[in-house]
Scaffold this motif. Sequence first.
Motif, PDB file in Angstrom:
ATOM      1  N   PRO A  28       0.696  -1.320  -0.111  1.00  0.00           N
ATOM      2  CA  PRO A  28      -0.058   0.056  -0.031  1.00  0.00           C
ATOM      3  C   PRO A  28       0.849   1.249   0.012  1.00  0.00           C
ATOM      4  N   PHE A  29       0.096   2.519  -0.370  1.00  0.00           N
ATOM      5  CA  PHE A  29       0.838   3.763  -0.608  1.00  0.00           C
ATOM      6  C   PHE A  29       0.891   4.418   0.782  1.00  0.00           C
ATOM      7  N   VAL A  30       1.837   4.542   1.782  1.00  0.00           N
ATOM      8  CA  VAL A  30       1.727   5.068   2.753  1.00  0.00           C
ATOM      9  C   VAL A  30       2.155   6.734   2.886  1.00  0.00           C
ATOM     10  N   ILE A  31       1.155   7.340   3.433  1.00  0.00           N
ATOM     11  CA  ILE A  31       1.125   8.844   3.606  1.00  0.00           C
ATOM     12  C   ILE A  31       1.375   9.228   4.976  1.00  0.00           C
ATOM     13  N   GLY A  32       2.621   9.913   5.388  1.00  0.00           N
ATOM     14  CA  GLY A  32       2.586  10.175   6.964  1.00  0.00           C
ATOM     15  C   GLY A  32       2.328  11.702   7.054  1.00  0.00           C
ATOM     16  N   VAL A  33       1.449  12.023   7.965  1.00  0.00           N
ATOM     17  CA  VAL A  33       1.186  13.512   8.244  1.00  0.00           C
ATOM     18  C   VAL A  33       1.348  13.980   9.638  1.00  0.00           C
ATOM     19  N   ALA A  34       2.396  14.691   9.843  1.00  0.00           N
ATOM     20  CA  ALA A  34       2.801  15.132  11.072  1.00  0.00           C
ATOM     21  C   ALA A  34       2.578  16.921  11.109  1.00  0.00           C
ATOM     22  N   GLY A  35       2.948  17.235  12.183  1.00  0.00           N
ATOM     23  CA  GLY A  35       2.685  18.859  12.622  1.00  0.00           C
ATOM     24  C   GLY A  35       2.424  19.109  14.058  1.00  0.00           C
ATOM     25  N   GLY A  36       2.232  20.238  14.332  1.00  0.00           N
ATOM     26  CA  GLY A  36       1.988  20.555  16.006  1.00  0.00           C
ATOM     27  C   GLY A  36       0.632  19.936  16.325  1.00  0.00           C
ATOM     28  N   ALA A  37       0.458  20.153  17.470  1.00  0.00           N
ATOM     29  CA  ALA A  37      -0.760  19.782  18.048  1.00  0.00           C
ATOM     30  C   ALA A  37      -1.755  20.968  17.450  1.00  0.00           C
ATOM     31  N   ALA A  38      -3.001  20.255  17.150  1.00  0.00           N
ATOM     32  CA  ALA A  38      -4.091  21.260  16.870  1.00  0.00           C
ATOM     33  C   ALA A  38      -3.620  22.203  15.422  1.00  0.00           C
ATOM     34  N   SER A  39      -2.995  21.532  14.715  1.00  0.00           N
ATOM     35  CA  SER A  39      -2.232  22.262  13.487  1.00  0.00           C
ATOM     36  C   SER A  39      -3.288  22.121  12.331  1.00  0.00           C
ATOM     37  N   THR A  42      -5.960  16.527  11.206  1.00  0.00           N
ATOM     38  CA  THR A  42      -7.042  15.668  11.010  1.00  0.00           C
ATOM     39  C   THR A  42      -7.857  16.350   9.750  1.00  0.00           C
ATOM     40  N   ALA A  43      -7.857  17.667   9.799  1.00  0.00           N
ATOM     41  CA  ALA A  43      -8.751  18.327   8.614  1.00  0.00           C
ATOM     42  C   ALA A  43      -7.898  17.791   7.411  1.00  0.00           C
ATOM     43  N   VAL A  44      -6.718  17.895   7.111  1.00  0.00           N
ATOM     44  CA  VAL A  44      -5.739  17.526   6.100  1.00  0.00           C
ATOM     45  C   VAL A  44      -6.190  16.070   5.681  1.00  0.00           C
ATOM     46  N   CYS A  45      -6.059  15.176   6.790  1.00  0.00           N
ATOM     47  CA  CYS A  45      -6.475  13.938   6.304  1.00  0.00           C
ATOM     48  C   CYS A  45      -7.840  13.431   5.866  1.00  0.00           C
ATOM     49  N   ASP A  46      -8.734  14.110   6.658  1.00  0.00           N
ATOM     50  CA  ASP A  46     -10.224  14.045   6.208  1.00  0.00           C
ATOM     51  C   ASP A  46     -10.566  14.460   4.751  1.00  0.00           C
ATOM     52  N   MET A  47      -9.819  15.688   4.173  1.00  0.00           N
ATOM     53  CA  MET A  47      -9.965  16.172   2.994  1.00  0.00           C
ATOM     54  C   MET A  47      -9.262  15.113   1.737  1.00  0.00           C
ATOM     55  N   ILE A  48      -8.293  14.754   2.343  1.00  0.00           N
ATOM     56  CA  ILE A  48      -7.702  13.618   1.462  1.00  0.00           C
ATOM     57  C   ILE A  48      -8.601  12.346   1.268  1.00  0.00           C
ATOM     58  N   ILE A  49      -9.055  11.915   2.175  1.00  0.00           N
ATOM     59  CA  ILE A  49      -9.965  10.735   2.208  1.00  0.00           C
ATOM     60  C   ILE A  49     -11.304  10.999   1.516  1.00  0.00           C
ATOM     61  N   GLN A  50     -11.497  12.108   1.664  1.00  0.00           N
ATOM     62  CA  GLN A  50     -12.779  12.454   0.924  1.00  0.00           C
ATOM     63  C   GLN A  50     -12.466  12.592  -0.540  1.00  0.00           C
ATOM     64  N   ILE A 130      -2.615   3.958   3.094  1.00  0.00           N
ATOM     65  CA  ILE A 130      -2.603   4.181   4.797  1.00  0.00           C
ATOM     66  C   ILE A 130      -1.895   5.190   4.875  1.00  0.00           C
ATOM     67  N   ILE A 131      -2.882   6.252   5.826  1.00  0.00           N
ATOM     68  CA  ILE A 131      -2.335   7.413   6.194  1.00  0.00           C
ATOM     69  C   ILE A 131      -2.024   7.414   7.742  1.00  0.00           C
ATOM     70  N   ASN A 212      -6.071  24.927   3.331  1.00  0.00           N
ATOM     71  CA  ASN A 212      -5.363  25.157   1.968  1.00  0.00           C
ATOM     72  C   ASN A 212      -5.771  24.103   0.759  1.00  0.00           C
ATOM     73  N   HIS A 213      -6.778  24.669   0.186  1.00  0.00           N
ATOM     74  CA  HIS A 213      -7.383  23.416  -0.962  1.00  0.00           C
ATOM     75  C   HIS A 213      -6.540  23.209  -1.931  1.00  0.00           C
ATOM     76  N   VAL A 214      -5.674  24.386  -2.358  1.00  0.00           N
ATOM     77  CA  VAL A 214      -4.919  24.002  -3.713  1.00  0.00           C
ATOM     78  C   VAL A 214      -3.833  23.072  -3.263  1.00  0.00           C
ATOM     79  N   ALA A 215      -3.372  23.103  -2.091  1.00  0.00           N
ATOM     80  CA  ALA A 215      -2.253  22.122  -1.613  1.00  0.00           C
ATOM     81  C   ALA A 215      -2.982  20.732  -1.539  1.00  0.00           C
ATOM     82  N   ILE A 216      -4.162  20.657  -1.212  1.00  0.00           N
ATOM     83  CA  ILE A 216      -4.657  19.374  -1.026  1.00  0.00           C
ATOM     84  C   ILE A 216      -5.023  18.631  -2.260  1.00  0.00           C
TER      85      ILE A 216
END
Length: 248
Positions: A28-39, A42-50, A130-131, A212-216
């Motif tokens: 599977p293609f594995v994507i890691g999403v890191a960043g500070g707490a409350a950055s 989750t929103a980025v992951c939800d948009m990718i999944i959607q 897998i995210i 950031n919709h363009v980045a997504i």
Amino acid sequence: GFHMDGFEQRKASIEQPTTSETDMYEQPFVIGVAGGAASGKTAVCDMIIQQLHDQRVVLVNQDSFYNNFSEEELTRVQDYNFDHPDAFDTEQLLRVMDKLKHGEAVDIPKYDFKTYKSDVLRRVNPSDVIILEGILVFHDQRVRELMNMKIFVDTDADVRLARRIRRDTNEKGRDIGAVLDQYSKFVKPAFDDFILPTKKYADIIIPRGGDNHVAIDLIVQHIRTKLGQHDLCKIYPNLYVIQSTFQI
Ligand code: CTP
């Protein structure tokens, strides 16, 4: 002559794909999403999944691998650093990721921020994508090496603190004084010492997170291209070699 040499070379590389390249496309293609707490991870992951609704995508949270406490330790949680790499059971995370990468279903704990416990399990089936999301998913080299794409969500500290205050007082039922104490004692220093230094491992840095919709859009496009190659390679295992040879 010189034409034949080129052809022979190409033929040789078509006939002998290296195993590492072949393996890479079967997993599977594995994507890691890191960043500070409350950055906004989750929103980025939800948009990718959607946007990848037609693919099989699973989300794995690093929160699920928070170490469990004894009853005695639970009385002193205010002194515990939840933002330190040692707060997580990385060995368990690696075992789970290894199973998913090899097509096995796994049971992953759901972390409860109110009780500090992870008793409930959730069944996660193997998928095409897998995210893996969490503040410190780029910290351990072995975890980083599992990832085909690394995204760092880069949001200003004041925005992160404001979101955290709102979230922890509303959703986690915590006292604002305790939230601010935890922030200055643990959250901010750990961001500077452990999270920010992992930004250098990112392939992509997203400013402003989920806004950031363009980045997504660009990220989803790239994943689609990679998955497309993946599918073609299942049917024609040598195709990627032909493609890469002719590009040279
Ligand atoms: N944390 C906490 N109490 C616990 C366990 C963790 O307050 N019992 C906090 C840690 O201090 C850490 C944060 O949870 O700072 C990590 O979660 P966070 O990254 O904020 O969660 P996400 O919802 O994934 O973040 P985002 O807003 O980026 O989606």
